[in-house]
Enzyme design. Structure first.
Site, PDB file in Angstrom:
ATOM      1  CB  CYS A 142      -0.116  -8.268  -5.013  1.00 16.56           C
ATOM      2  SG  CYS A 142      -1.121  -8.977  -3.719  1.00 16.56           S
ATOM      3  NE  ARG A 168      -3.573  -2.655   2.972  1.00 17.78           N
ATOM      4  CZ  ARG A 168      -2.921  -2.658   4.131  1.00 17.78           C
ATOM      5  NH1 ARG A 168      -3.240  -1.815   5.077  1.00 17.78           N
ATOM      6  NH2 ARG A 168      -1.953  -3.519   4.339  1.00 17.78           N
ATOM      7  CG  HIS A 178       1.604 -12.371  -6.494  1.00 14.12           C
ATOM      8  ND1 HIS A 178       2.673 -11.787  -5.845  1.00 14.12           N
ATOM      9  CD2 HIS A 178       0.531 -12.158  -5.705  1.00 14.12           C
ATOM     10  CE1 HIS A 178       2.265 -11.252  -4.713  1.00 14.12           C
ATOM     11  NE2 HIS A 178       0.961 -11.470  -4.598  1.00 14.12           N
ATOM     12  CD  GLU A 206       5.256 -11.899  -8.405  1.00 15.20           C
ATOM     13  OE1 GLU A 206       4.420 -11.484  -9.235  1.00 15.20           O
ATOM     14  OE2 GLU A 206       5.081 -11.862  -7.168  1.00 15.20           O
TER      15      GLU A 206
HETATM   16  N1  GLN Z   1      -2.333  -7.543   1.789  1.00 15.03           N
HETATM   17  C1  GLN Z   1      -1.223  -6.808   1.273  1.00 15.03           C
HETATM   18  C2  GLN Z   1      -1.441  -5.317   1.445  1.00 15.03           C
HETATM   19  O1  GLN Z   1      -2.536  -4.894   1.632  1.00 15.03           O
HETATM   20  C3  GLN Z   1      -0.973  -7.172  -0.179  1.00 15.03           C
HETATM   21  C4  GLN Z   1      -0.631  -8.622  -0.279  1.00 15.03           C
HETATM   22  C5  GLN Z   1       0.399  -8.970  -1.312  1.00 15.03           C
HETATM   23  O2  GLN Z   1       1.030  -8.119  -1.938  1.00 15.03           O
HETATM   24  N2  GLN Z   1       0.640 -10.251  -1.490  1.00 15.03           N
HETATM   25  O3  GLN Z   1      -0.524  -4.542   1.400  1.00 15.03           O
END
Ligand code: GLN
Length: 193
Positions: free
Chosen positions: A87, A115, A178, A180
């Site tokens: 992420c 992002r 994710h 995890e």
């Molecule tokens: N939106 C976050 C970012 O741009 C990432 C989101 C996440 O890790 N759950 O840093």
């Protein structure tokens, strides 16, 4: 050989990743240890580092402040350290962030990310994806970025729609979901290969 795995403990699902790595080590019968990484001194004996989700701008700033950023970069570029970013961590792996030049990334992978791609309506969702070398996989996305493009030697391992959900470049991995949070050890097997 025993593996020394670290989870960057600045932000995000640190203990979830630690538990998931331990489960995967049991599952694949891998010997070694997994520890939280907070200081640059913690990097020197690591074989593999996981950068969890969180807020990429904050993770980047604090990595720089604690001296971890350069320590990781040096060992990773010397081929001494594998790195997986999940992420927000995947943003740190990218050479380019197309919509936000403020985030200083490690740039270890030949890819461009965007992002918060999925926007507010779909802040978090789950989806079945297909991962090369794994097969069908239930993935959890939370305010996920997206990998917009990736060029050799960076390789696409999974897609969501026409976008990239997971990529690999040598010993470096980027996942926009994710691992995890699901009870599935298979993503972590890439660490042991
Ligand atoms: N939106 C976050 C970012 O741009 C990432 C989101 C996440 O890790 N759950 O840093």
């Amino acid at each position: 050989m025993a593996m020394n795995i670290g989870v960057l403990a600045i932000q995000g699902d640190v203990s979830e990743h630690i538990n998931a790595v331990k489960n995967a080590m049991d599952f694949y019968k891998i010997k070694g240890s997994v520890q939280k990484i907070k200081r640059k001194g913690d990097i020197k004996d690591l074989d593999f580092l996981i950068i969890p989700g969180g807020e990429s701008t904050t993770i980047s700033k604090l990595m720089i402040r604690y001296g971890i950023f350069d320590a990781v970069l040096e060992r990773a570029l010397n081929d001494e350290l594998g790195v997986m970013g999940t992420c927000a961590g995947s943003i740190l792996m990218a050479r380019e962030v197309v919509d936000d030049s403020r985030v200083k990334t490690l740039g270890l992978m030949n890819m461009a990310v965007r992002r918060n791609f999925f926007g507010r309506q779909r802040e978090s969702f789950e989806s079945e994806i297909h991962i090369e070398g794994i097969g069908n996989y239930h993935a959890i996305f939370i305010r996920a970025p997206v990998i917009e493009r990736c060029s050799p030697p960076c390789k696409v391992l999974a897609k969501i729609g026409d976008k990239i959900a997971m990529a690999k470049q040598g010993n470096f991995l980027a996942l926009i979901f994710h691992p995890e949070l699901t009870n599935d050890p298979r993503i972590y097997k890439f660490i042991f290969e």
